[in-house]
Design an enzyme around this catalytic site. Sequence first.
Site, PDB file in Angstrom:
ATOM      1  CB  SER A 217      43.491  53.455  29.917  1.00  0.00           C
ATOM      2  OG  SER A 217      42.564  52.970  30.303  1.00  0.00           O
TER       3      SER A 217
ATOM      4  CE  LYS B 168      46.215  51.211  34.985  1.00  0.00           C
ATOM      5  NZ  LYS B 168      45.697  51.635  33.848  1.00  0.00           N
TER       6      LYS B 168
ATOM      7  CB  SER C  20      42.144  52.983  33.626  1.00  0.00           C
ATOM      8  OG  SER C  20      42.864  52.254  32.928  1.00  0.00           O
TER       9      SER C  20
END
Length: 461
Positions: A183, A81, A159
């Site tokens: 997330s 990420k 997210s």
Amino acid sequence: MTDQPRRTLAQLAIDLATLRVSSRELVTDCLARVSSVTGEGARAFLKVYGEQVLATADFYDRMRQQGARLGRYTGIPVSVKDLFDVAGDTTLAGSTVLNGAAPADQDATAVARLRAAGFIVIGRTNMTEFAFSGLGINPHYGTPKNPWDRATGRIPGGSSSGAAVSISDAMAYGALGTDTGGSCRIPAAMCGIVGFKPTASRVPLTGIYPLSASLDSIGPLANSVACCTALDAILAGQSPVESLSEAPGFEVTASDLRLAVLTNYVTEDLDQAVAAGLQQALRALQDAGANITELTLPELRELPEINRNGGLSAAEAYAHHRARLAQDRSRYDPRVAVRILRGSKQDAADYIELCNIRTDFTERVTKRIRKFDAVLMPTTPITAPALSDLAPDEAYVRINALVLRNPSIVNFIDGCAISIPCQAPGTAPVGLSLFGPGNTDRQLLSAAAAVEAMVTAAMQS
């Protein structure tokens, strides 16, 4: 859903060790999917390491061919990420605000541990700006589409949006994400994969861009509970689990499980697909012999009032961003900026009181759930909505709050949780969450492996 194979880390490790497949072949296949003009790679990844990862794969292949003893997972491509430091890169956190910032001088601890285990970091994945939404929408770099009903264009969840799509579309075989309010688990649920949120202290936060120091945690997304278990052990600095049978207490039968299913708060406003998936999963567990206790947690009714001004995440995010917002708010995603600015409504006394409330709330809830191996609930109350449905700001705010409602409970009590798929074949992805108190991660993963096997067998029969 996509028709890409769902290969597990255990399968890949065997194939690599027996030379049935090379690391270069794995990396080349992943890069081809990333670069495909008909795929989502351009939106799922913000940076791909290309020639660098091919060279690394070739090195590992030569070592294997020469008989070197390599780690079990050496040569398997994973994604990271965009919230994590990678040496030489500027960590943008899905924003444009940080363009021009100094590059990282070393890898984040989690990234370094993956590399030390032999994983090849294939690229950096897209995300909600500064990780502050459960929907996965990014106005700066585009939003990767959910693998389900791609023609319509549905959200991936966030997210860790790009992380989930990198797994669902076989652009990587493990993904490194973060989880502050769901997330890892929300995009896993919406994309039909597995996502794990460990106890926050389990994996060091060194080298990640912060959202909320009190709630942030680091976890994996992958194709199975076993994959997440292996990645979690590495991220936690433990010896990699060679097989599930080697993990103490991992193998359990249905009759061994002490499960509870939440019957209040988290089951409100379920859409039809989620309600059906939940009931099918519970029926599968009961038919397999699991004992399931219905559980009510009256404390959950306190959460809307506790978080009325944005809660800990808004307060801590505002403390971090307030100077930059004052100077450069126009470069923020407006929807993210509004959420951060809610923290301005809290003063020091409010924040201290909120921390004390959290401690008391956690103690009360933990007393109710600690006798169970896991508590079950739907990961999200809805399946992935269409991107077009979220164009109005009112819809975005309402659906974001709804999607975060269930998973954020676990962050607030500093627990651990995992989402596994529980939808029937050919239907929209639905996530079944298992959660427990903090520092019961191995117990939870053990229960999740058993639940996954029972639910998958029932759904495929």
